[in-house]
Design an enzyme around this catalytic site. Sequence first.
Site, PDB file in Angstrom:
ATOM      1  N   CYS A  88      -1.545  -7.545  -4.495  1.00 50.35           N
ATOM      2  CA  CYS A  88      -0.816  -7.359  -3.391  1.00 50.35           C
ATOM      3  C   CYS A  88       1.065  -7.756  -4.375  1.00 50.35           C
ATOM      4  O   CYS A  88       0.861  -8.545  -4.824  1.00 50.35           O
ATOM      5  CB  CYS A  88      -0.284  -7.629  -2.615  1.00 50.35           C
ATOM      6  SG  CYS A  88       0.815  -6.436  -1.302  1.00 50.35           S
ATOM      7  N   HIS A 130      -4.386   0.281   2.389  1.00 53.08           N
ATOM      8  CA  HIS A 130      -3.627  -1.197   1.940  1.00 53.08           C
ATOM      9  C   HIS A 130      -2.174  -0.424   2.023  1.00 53.08           C
ATOM     10  O   HIS A 130      -1.450  -1.572   2.504  1.00 53.08           O
ATOM     11  CB  HIS A 130      -4.105  -1.420  -0.062  1.00 53.08           C
ATOM     12  CG  HIS A 130      -2.835  -2.275  -0.401  1.00 53.08           C
ATOM     13  ND1 HIS A 130      -3.614  -4.088  -0.372  1.00 53.08           N
ATOM     14  CD2 HIS A 130      -2.232  -2.756  -0.193  1.00 53.08           C
ATOM     15  CE1 HIS A 130      -2.624  -4.799  -1.047  1.00 53.08           C
ATOM     16  NE2 HIS A 130      -1.368  -3.555  -0.631  1.00 53.08           N
ATOM     17  N   GLU A 131      -1.561   0.531   1.433  1.00 55.17           N
ATOM     18  CA  GLU A 131      -0.837   0.730   1.038  1.00 55.17           C
ATOM     19  C   GLU A 131      -0.059   1.518   2.609  1.00 55.17           C
ATOM     20  O   GLU A 131       0.996   1.093   3.401  1.00 55.17           O
ATOM     21  CB  GLU A 131      -0.663   2.390  -0.027  1.00 55.17           C
ATOM     22  CG  GLU A 131      -0.227   1.657  -1.484  1.00 55.17           C
ATOM     23  CD  GLU A 131       0.237  -0.101  -1.739  1.00 55.17           C
ATOM     24  OE1 GLU A 131       1.178   0.124  -1.532  1.00 55.17           O
ATOM     25  OE2 GLU A 131      -0.755  -0.488  -2.777  1.00 55.17           O
ATOM     26  N   HIS A 134       0.971  -1.486   4.678  1.00 57.05           N
ATOM     27  CA  HIS A 134       2.346  -1.731   4.541  1.00 57.05           C
ATOM     28  C   HIS A 134       3.327  -1.151   4.988  1.00 57.05           C
ATOM     29  O   HIS A 134       4.919  -1.154   5.660  1.00 57.05           O
ATOM     30  CB  HIS A 134       2.394  -1.547   2.720  1.00 57.05           C
ATOM     31  CG  HIS A 134       2.543  -2.439   1.837  1.00 57.05           C
ATOM     32  ND1 HIS A 134       2.884  -3.201   2.167  1.00 57.05           N
ATOM     33  CD2 HIS A 134       1.612  -2.348   1.057  1.00 57.05           C
ATOM     34  CE1 HIS A 134       2.770  -4.521   1.129  1.00 57.05           C
ATOM     35  NE2 HIS A 134       1.205  -4.039   0.902  1.00 57.05           N
TER      36      HIS A 134
END
Length: 152
Positions: A88, A130-131, A134
Site C-alpha cells: 500500500c 483494498h481501495e 480505505h
Amino acid sequence: MSVYQVITVPNDILRGKALPVKEINAGVLRVLDNMRDTMYAADGVGLAAPQIGIPKRMIVVDIGENLLELINPEILKQEGNQLGSEGCLSVPGIVGRVNRAKKVLVKGLDRNGQELNFAAVDLLAKVLQHEIDHLEGILFIDKAIETRIEKL
C-alpha cells in the site's frame, strides 16, 4: 493537474470513515484527476481519496487495463477466496498476505454520475476491495495473515 503527497501511517485520516459524495461538481472532478495523477506518479494500481487527505468516498484503479474511477463505491456481493501479497502506498515498505474475495460485484458512480454495476475477478477484485477498505478506515495490515518488511 496536481500530484499530491500520499498520506502514510500513522495519520488518523487513514482510520476515519470517508463521507459520501453528495454532488459531482468541478471540485470532485478535479480531485479524481489529481488522484489519477498521484496514483500514476507513485506507480500504484489504486488510490482512495483519504490517502491524499480527502475524506470522501472516491477511488481510482488501474491494473493496466483501463482507468476506473468510482464515486461512492460499494461491494454488493463477494464470492470465493484468493490469498495473495499486498502492499500500500500509505504503508510503505510493508508487504502482507491477505485473504480477499476472488470475485466481487461492485456498484458506484462514474465521473458523469452514471451508475456502474459490474463484476470483477482476481487482481481487479483484490484492488477494489483494498481501495474500498480505505474508505472504511481499514488498512491491509489489519487483515493481513502475516506481514514482512520489503527492502526498498
